[in-house]
Design a protein around this motif. Structure first.
Motif, PDB file in Angstrom:
ATOM      1  N   UNK A  29      36.366  42.758   5.913  1.00  8.40           N
ATOM      2  CA  UNK A  29      35.430  41.861   6.593  1.00  8.40           C
ATOM      3  C   UNK A  29      34.700  40.989   5.583  1.00  8.40           C
ATOM      4  N   UNK A  30      34.450  39.735   5.955  1.00  9.96           N
ATOM      5  CA  UNK A  30      33.731  38.817   5.080  1.00  9.96           C
ATOM      6  C   UNK A  30      32.250  39.171   4.995  1.00  9.96           C
ATOM      7  N   UNK A  31      31.722  39.827   6.025  1.00  7.08           N
ATOM      8  CA  UNK A  31      30.309  40.202   6.080  1.00  7.08           C
ATOM      9  C   UNK A  31      30.215  41.713   6.235  1.00  7.08           C
ATOM     10  N   UNK A  32      29.504  42.354   5.343  1.00  5.93           N
ATOM     11  CA  UNK A  32      29.381  43.818   5.385  1.00  5.93           C
ATOM     12  C   UNK A  32      27.933  44.283   5.463  1.00  5.93           C
ATOM     13  N   UNK A  33      26.989  43.357   5.477  1.00  6.51           N
ATOM     14  CA  UNK A  33      25.584  43.720   5.578  1.00  6.51           C
ATOM     15  C   UNK A  33      24.844  42.643   6.347  1.00  6.51           C
ATOM     16  N   UNK A  34      24.029  43.062   7.292  1.00  7.98           N
ATOM     17  CA  UNK A  34      23.192  42.135   8.054  1.00  7.98           C
ATOM     18  C   UNK A  34      21.787  42.726   8.129  1.00  7.98           C
ATOM     19  N   UNK A  35      20.797  41.911   7.845  1.00 11.98           N
ATOM     20  CA  UNK A  35      19.400  42.335   7.878  1.00 11.98           C
ATOM     21  C   UNK A  35      18.696  41.801   9.116  1.00 11.98           C
ATOM     22  N   UNK A  36      17.595  42.457   9.467  1.00  8.33           N
ATOM     23  CA  UNK A  36      16.734  42.017  10.563  1.00  8.33           C
ATOM     24  C   UNK A  36      17.535  41.869  11.860  1.00  8.33           C
ATOM     25  N   UNK A  37      17.891  43.001  12.440  1.00  5.75           N
ATOM     26  CA  UNK A  37      18.825  42.991  13.555  1.00  5.75           C
ATOM     27  C   UNK A  37      18.292  43.737  14.766  1.00  5.75           C
ATOM     28  N   UNK A  38      18.924  43.476  15.908  1.00  5.78           N
ATOM     29  CA  UNK A  38      18.760  44.295  17.107  1.00  5.78           C
ATOM     30  C   UNK A  38      20.114  44.335  17.810  1.00  5.78           C
ATOM     31  N   UNK A  39      20.438  45.474  18.456  1.00  3.21           N
ATOM     32  CA  UNK A  39      21.787  45.663  19.000  1.00  3.21           C
ATOM     33  C   UNK A  39      21.890  45.474  20.504  1.00  3.21           C
ATOM     34  N   UNK A  40      23.094  45.104  20.921  1.00  4.75           N
ATOM     35  CA  UNK A  40      23.492  45.156  22.328  1.00  4.75           C
ATOM     36  C   UNK A  40      24.819  45.902  22.386  1.00  4.75           C
ATOM     37  N   UNK A  62      14.175  37.045  18.249  1.00  6.83           N
ATOM     38  CA  UNK A  62      14.042  36.409  16.931  1.00  6.83           C
ATOM     39  C   UNK A  62      14.928  37.028  15.867  1.00  6.83           C
ATOM     40  N   UNK A  63      15.675  38.082  16.207  1.00  5.84           N
ATOM     41  CA  UNK A  63      16.478  38.787  15.214  1.00  5.84           C
ATOM     42  C   UNK A  63      17.935  38.346  15.263  1.00  5.84           C
ATOM     43  N   UNK A  64      18.691  38.783  14.262  1.00  6.90           N
ATOM     44  CA  UNK A  64      20.142  38.685  14.334  1.00  6.90           C
ATOM     45  C   UNK A  64      20.639  39.722  15.338  1.00  6.90           C
ATOM     46  N   UNK A  65      21.552  39.318  16.211  1.00  2.00           N
ATOM     47  CA  UNK A  65      22.051  40.233  17.234  1.00  2.00           C
ATOM     48  C   UNK A  65      23.383  40.823  16.806  1.00  2.00           C
ATOM     49  N   UNK A  66      23.485  42.135  16.876  1.00  4.68           N
ATOM     50  CA  UNK A  66      24.742  42.836  16.647  1.00  4.68           C
ATOM     51  C   UNK A  66      25.292  43.251  18.002  1.00  4.68           C
ATOM     52  N   UNK A  67      26.375  42.645  18.392  1.00 10.32           N
ATOM     53  CA  UNK A  67      26.974  42.914  19.690  1.00 10.32           C
ATOM     54  C   UNK A  67      28.136  43.884  19.486  1.00 10.32           C
TER      55      UNK A  67
END
Length: 233
Positions: A29-40, A62-67
């Motif tokens: 994966x090109x991205x392996x870390x994400x900060x300031x998140x909330x999940x769905x 206001x956060x990055x969403x992890x779906x």
């Protein structure tokens, strides 16, 4: 809230009932870390009318969403929920964070941990007639490719991904593994490049969708661009 979101086990809890969500697998994966998140979560649940269950109660605008989408779902089942979440964030009027992104969570088998795929800028289009995608002007014949190159312009090339994972470009069908060589043959003729439009069968599994997207996103060529609109047929 600044945290590194780690989904070590794929067991999630909703309404005091344990639910299992199987993440799609990905490599490198090109991205392996994400900060300031909330999940769905979009669960596979056979007790529901469409066999899906969306849990979005922990989302913060206001956060990055992890779906987190269960890999067993088809695009027909998953895409309406994904579009709903996108619209919620895009249409937010208060406390909007323009820098916040949306990511699909994946199981990166190459590192034994989470990997992420950004889909913030993707717009999903449904209910189209696939038979009308190609016409005599956009079939990538040598003549059409050379004509566009003569205008110093790229050819827009629809790629139709069928339920059996066969790729269609023009009147040709080929396997997933032959994608790179086929695209190279197109850019060998139109040296300005090609712009890809992706058409996915609604019966593809979400796992298949992620695998195909990873393959296309990994193409490293200045001669190939990919449209932000994705079509589900």
């Amino acid at each position: 809230m600044r945290i590194i979101y780690l989904l070590i086990i794929l067991c999630c809890f909703s309404c005091n009932n344990e639910r299992v969500l199987l993440l799609p697998e990905i490599e490198n994966a090109e991205i392996t870390e994400v900060l300031d998140v909330s999940p769905a979560y979009i669960f596979y649940d056979e007790t529901q009318p469409d066999s899906t269950l969306l849990n979005r109660k922990n989302l913060i605008i206001t956060t990055n969403w992890l779906v987190n989408v269960d890999k067993r779902l088809t695009l027909k089942q998953a895409i309406p929920h994904i579009k709903f979440l996108q619209d919620k964030k895009r249409n937010a009027e208060m406390h909007k964070n323009e820098a916040a992104r949306n990511y699909f969570s994946c199981n990166d088998t190459s590192i034994g941990n989470l990997g992420f795929m950004d889909f913030t800028d993707i717009y999903y289009k449904e209910e189209l007639k696939i038979d009308s995608v190609y016409n005599e002007r956009n079939i990538p014949t040598k003549e059409n490719l050379m004509n566009m190159a003569g205008f110093h312009a790229r050819n827009t090339i629809p790629i139709i991904i069928r339920e059996d994972l066969k790729f269609q470009i023009g009147n040709e069908y080929f396997n997933f593994d032959n994608l790179n060589s086929k695209l190279k043959s197109l850019t060998d003729v139109n040296f300005i490049g090609v712009h890809l439009e992706l058409y996915f069968s609604r019966n593809l599994s979400f796992q298949d969708y992620i695998t195909i997207k990873r393959k296309i996103n990994s193409i490293d060529s200045d001669l190939i661009s990919v449209d932000f609109n994705e079509y589900i047929f």
